[in-house]
Scaffold this active site. Sequence first.
Site, PDB file in Angstrom:
ATOM      1  N   HIS A  86      -9.514  -5.535  10.264  1.00  8.05           N
ATOM      2  CA  HIS A  86     -10.053  -5.225   8.943  1.00  8.05           C
ATOM      3  C   HIS A  86     -11.354  -4.427   9.027  1.00  8.05           C
ATOM      4  O   HIS A  86     -12.108  -4.369   8.054  1.00  8.05           O
ATOM      5  CB  HIS A  86     -10.321  -6.517   8.155  1.00  8.05           C
ATOM      6  CG  HIS A  86      -9.094  -7.254   7.738  1.00  8.05           C
ATOM      7  ND1 HIS A  86      -8.189  -7.741   8.643  1.00  8.05           N
ATOM      8  CD2 HIS A  86      -8.609  -7.588   6.518  1.00  8.05           C
ATOM      9  CE1 HIS A  86      -7.203  -8.361   8.006  1.00  8.05           C
ATOM     10  NE2 HIS A  86      -7.439  -8.280   6.716  1.00  8.05           N
ATOM     11  N   GLU A 114       0.816  -1.220   0.000  1.00 14.96           N
ATOM     12  CA  GLU A 114       0.000   0.000   0.000  1.00 14.96           C
ATOM     13  C   GLU A 114       0.845   1.264   0.000  1.00 14.96           C
ATOM     14  O   GLU A 114       0.512   2.237  -0.690  1.00 14.96           O
ATOM     15  CB  GLU A 114      -0.939  -0.002   1.204  1.00 14.96           C
ATOM     16  CG  GLU A 114      -2.123  -0.938   1.088  1.00 14.96           C
ATOM     17  CD  GLU A 114      -1.782  -2.390   1.337  1.00 14.96           C
ATOM     18  OE1 GLU A 114      -2.617  -3.270   1.050  1.00 14.96           O
ATOM     19  OE2 GLU A 114      -0.649  -2.645   1.839  1.00 14.96           O
TER      20      GLU A 114
END
Length: 328
Positions: free
Chosen positions: A129, A60
């Site tokens: 998450h 990322e």
Amino acid sequence: MPVLQFREALREAMSEEMRRNPDVFLMGEEVAEYNGAYKVSEGMLKEFGPQRVVDTPISEAGFSGLGIGAAMVGMRPIIEFMTFSFSLVAFDQVVNNAPKMSYMSGGQFKVPVVFRGISGPGQQLAATHSWSVEALYTHVPGLKVVVPTTPAEAKGLLKTAIRDDDPVIFLENESMYGNKGEVPEGDFLLPFGVADVKREGRDCTIVAWGQGCITALAAAEQLEKEHGIRCEVIDPRTLRPLDLPAIVRSVKKTGYCVTVETGYPTCGIGAELAALVHEHCFDDLDNHVVRVASLDVPMPYSKPLLQQVVPSVQRVADAVKKAVYFKG
């Protein structure tokens, strides 16, 4: 108007903008060959090819920085995070680079990049998450933060985000991708900074967005049916810029306010809204603002526990009854 799923509306927005402007491209993990982790980009690789729908490594920080650099030289990247929990790996790029380049360069560089993906508790995604990142990113000057609730808003706000010259955080939720609604065809855009009155009422203002707004609407319906309490539900749609005048108008009309969010209560968006409402509506309020948020614990995987942690219809209804002093 055609009826589309939330994910289909997002896909339509991206595809239309990519046809319109060759500088727009999509990049992220599994967006191409796999058609997107949640099938938002299904079929886009076939239409636009691997130069414009780009699969990335699990990095990322790397592909966020690449996207920011591409935006600085004139491209308009859409960066998909499989979940915004993973955006924390790229926090330096997203909060320390993208929103500051225009300011630090005296306006010589624009950074027209959209960071989009799922935020908040979905369907048993567990603790790491399930971050609702609104408060983290709304805190940062230079970022715009968008949270659509309906498929039409998904399309209209995403098209606006892609055309914006500033970095935009565009937050979705896994549990909403299958939601259906009418979506205008063609070049449909919605402006930032304009709230939507999702339900009109006279007895209490509920301010909610995204997944929380869907819960708030269900609670408002229950309250009117069972107790005759008519809530006005205000959906900001963009948290930065915030349509504060719309919220103030509603609270001045009803005299009461409840906020609903899937984020945590400590230093959350609800806390900021409560402060703003007390500052601008103090003489109009008949009670303090009541906040509904996820419980201040890591998000559980267990479904029964998850249902206890996130805001429920009953918790919102109870908060409204508390706000308006309902004793029935």
